[in-house]
Motif scaffolding. Structure first.
Motif, PDB file in Angstrom:
ATOM      1  N   PHE A 291      -5.847  -7.073   8.838  1.00 50.98           N
ATOM      2  CA  PHE A 291      -4.611  -6.983   8.130  1.00 50.98           C
ATOM      3  C   PHE A 291      -3.671  -6.018   8.913  1.00 50.98           C
ATOM      4  CE2 PHE A 291      -6.127  -3.612   5.287  1.00 50.98           C
ATOM      5  CZ  PHE A 291      -7.451  -3.972   5.185  1.00 50.98           C
ATOM      6  N   TYR A 292      -2.496  -6.054   9.150  1.00 42.62           N
ATOM      7  CA  TYR A 292      -1.721  -5.209   9.961  1.00 42.62           C
ATOM      8  C   TYR A 292      -0.565  -4.472   9.025  1.00 42.62           C
ATOM      9  CZ  TYR A 292      -3.694  -7.555  14.207  1.00 42.62           C
ATOM     10  OH  TYR A 292      -4.470  -7.811  15.130  1.00 42.62           O
ATOM     11  N   PHE A 293      -0.727  -3.030   9.117  1.00 46.43           N
ATOM     12  CA  PHE A 293       0.466  -2.388   8.796  1.00 46.43           C
ATOM     13  C   PHE A 293       1.831  -2.472   9.749  1.00 46.43           C
ATOM     14  CE2 PHE A 293      -1.574  -0.214   5.070  1.00 46.43           C
ATOM     15  CZ  PHE A 293      -3.011  -0.624   5.363  1.00 46.43           C
ATOM     16  N   GLY A 294       2.860  -2.263   8.998  1.00 46.07           N
ATOM     17  CA  GLY A 294       4.138  -2.367   9.630  1.00 46.07           C
ATOM     18  C   GLY A 294       4.551  -0.730   9.707  1.00 46.07           C
TER      19      GLY A 294
ATOM     20  N   PHE B 150      -4.130   0.880  -2.364  1.00 45.04           N
ATOM     21  CA  PHE B 150      -3.617  -0.464  -2.730  1.00 45.04           C
ATOM     22  C   PHE B 150      -2.770  -0.208  -3.919  1.00 45.04           C
ATOM     23  CE2 PHE B 150      -3.845  -4.843  -3.496  1.00 45.04           C
ATOM     24  CZ  PHE B 150      -3.919  -5.216  -5.031  1.00 45.04           C
TER      25      PHE B 150
ATOM     26  N   GLY C  34      -4.896 -12.392   2.934  1.00 47.03           N
ATOM     27  CA  GLY C  34      -6.024 -11.468   2.504  1.00 47.03           C
ATOM     28  C   GLY C  34      -6.664 -11.915   1.318  1.00 47.03           C
TER      29      GLY C  34
ATOM     30  N   GLN D   8       0.776   5.499   0.853  1.00 45.43           N
ATOM     31  CA  GLN D   8       0.230   6.560   1.710  1.00 45.43           C
ATOM     32  C   GLN D   8       0.728   7.588   1.607  1.00 45.43           C
ATOM     33  OE1 GLN D   8       0.034   6.242   6.367  1.00 45.43           O
ATOM     34  NE2 GLN D   8      -2.151   7.000   6.076  1.00 45.43           N
TER      35      GLN D   8
ATOM     36  N   TYR E  12       0.837  -1.096   0.053  1.00 48.40           N
ATOM     37  CA  TYR E  12       0.177   0.088   0.011  1.00 48.40           C
ATOM     38  C   TYR E  12       0.874   1.317  -0.057  1.00 48.40           C
ATOM     39  CZ  TYR E  12      -4.290  -2.552   0.834  1.00 48.40           C
ATOM     40  OH  TYR E  12      -5.333  -3.513   1.094  1.00 48.40           O
TER      41      TYR E  12
ATOM     42  N   TYR F 291       3.845   0.529   2.455  1.00 50.78           N
ATOM     43  CA  TYR F 291       3.786  -0.390   3.451  1.00 50.78           C
ATOM     44  C   TYR F 291       3.694  -1.746   2.809  1.00 50.78           C
ATOM     45  CZ  TYR F 291       2.271   3.367   6.649  1.00 50.78           C
ATOM     46  OH  TYR F 291       2.114   4.576   7.502  1.00 50.78           O
TER      47      TYR F 291
ATOM     48  N   GLN G  40      -3.732  11.297   4.163  1.00 52.98           N
ATOM     49  CA  GLN G  40      -4.629  10.666   3.323  1.00 52.98           C
ATOM     50  C   GLN G  40      -4.572   9.257   3.624  1.00 52.98           C
ATOM     51  OE1 GLN G  40      -4.491  10.750  -0.866  1.00 52.98           O
ATOM     52  NE2 GLN G  40      -3.876  13.014  -1.022  1.00 52.98           N
ATOM     53  N   GLY G  41      -5.594   8.448   3.330  1.00 55.97           N
ATOM     54  CA  GLY G  41      -5.714   6.958   3.682  1.00 55.97           C
ATOM     55  C   GLY G  41      -4.996   6.023   2.571  1.00 55.97           C
ATOM     56  N   PRO G  42      -4.521   4.792   3.177  1.00 57.72           N
ATOM     57  CA  PRO G  42      -3.582   3.872   2.566  1.00 57.72           C
ATOM     58  C   PRO G  42      -4.300   3.643   1.120  1.00 57.72           C
ATOM     59  CG  PRO G  42      -3.520   3.324   4.662  1.00 57.72           C
ATOM     60  CD  PRO G  42      -4.659   4.442   4.548  1.00 57.72           C
TER      61      PRO G  42
ATOM     62  N   GLN H 192      -0.509  -6.698  -5.157  1.00 53.15           N
ATOM     63  CA  GLN H 192      -0.587  -7.943  -4.269  1.00 53.15           C
ATOM     64  C   GLN H 192      -0.112  -9.210  -5.272  1.00 53.15           C
ATOM     65  OE1 GLN H 192      -4.255 -10.107  -3.256  1.00 53.15           O
ATOM     66  NE2 GLN H 192      -4.019  -9.295  -1.256  1.00 53.15           N
TER      67      GLN H 192
END
Lengths: 115, 112
Positions: free
Chosen positions: B100-103, B46, B93, B38, B36, B87, B42-44, B49
């Motif tokens: 789902f986790y962001f690092g 996509f 997924g 960002q 993702y 990210y 703003q929002g992440p 994948q």
């Protein structure tokens, strides 16, 4: 292109007050999420919602928080008795989840400021 | 969930190709790798994948070696507008959308 919309874009509230953050996910999406991002930090998972119930929640999502899908379009996050440390950007997201569509769409966020 | 490790930041110049590598040594058999982007406030969003080998779309390419313990996001000919945080996420997924986790992400700074 369809998008996730969030309102308000900015909310200022007094400590101890309740706030409701609103989201309209993309229609026909099945999975809904709330994330938060404290200024300068990473995006943190709060909760996921599927089939009208919470499917997963993080340790952040305690009794202070609740989510609801009151009708077929809105998805809300309620924060009770807000604290200074709740100040953050809150993002709503949705995923289609059907037919191999796995892309998460995020809204522009609500900036919550607790004073 | 598999933990991911990325460089904290990278610098590049306009027109260069940028490769951001993510380590995920504990990736599970069912896990997919998702990237993702960002921008500030703003929002992440996509980007791409994949599961193995190489995936390419109109924005980027994703290279995944056979052992899948790492992945590389490749951005061709970056511009100033590609300055953002990137990210890497690893999780099931595709069959499990529960979380789902962001690092910490990689902050890419593109210079003129």
């Amino acid at each position: 292109e369809p998008e996730v919309t969030q309102t308000p874009s900015h909310q200022v509230t007094q400590m101890g007050q309740e706030v409701i953050l609103r989201c309209v996910p993309i229609s026909n999406h099945l999975y809904f999420y709330w994330y938060r991002q404290i200024l300068g930090q990473k995006v943190e998972f709060l909760v996921s919602f599927y089939n009208n119930e919470i499917s997963e929640k993080s340790e952040i999502f305690d009794d202070q928080f609740s989510v609801e899908r009151p009708d077929g379009s809105n998805f809300t996050l309620k924060i009770r008795s807000t604290k200074l440390e709740d100040s953050a950007m809150y993002f709503c997201a949705s995923i289609d989840g059907q037919g191999g569509k796995t892309e998460a769409f995020f809204g522009q966020g609500t900036r919550l400021t607790v004073v | 969930l598999a933990k991911t490790t990325q460089p904290i930041s990278m610098d590049s110049y306009e027109g260069q190709e940028v490769n951001i590598t993510c380590s995920h040594n504990n990736i599970a058999t069912n896990d997919y790798i998702t990237w993702y982007q960002q921008f500030p406030s703003q929002g992440p969003r996509f980007i791409i994948q994949g599961y193995k080998t190489k995936v390419t779309n109109e924005v980027a390419s994703l290279f995944i070696p056979a052992d899948r313990k790492s992945s590389t996001l490749s951005l061709p000919r970056v511009s100033l507008s590609d300055t953002a945080v990137y990210y890497c996420l690893v999780g099931d997924g595709v069959n499990n959308f529960n979380k789902f986790y962001f690092g910490s992400g990689t902050k890419l700074n593109v210079k003129p």
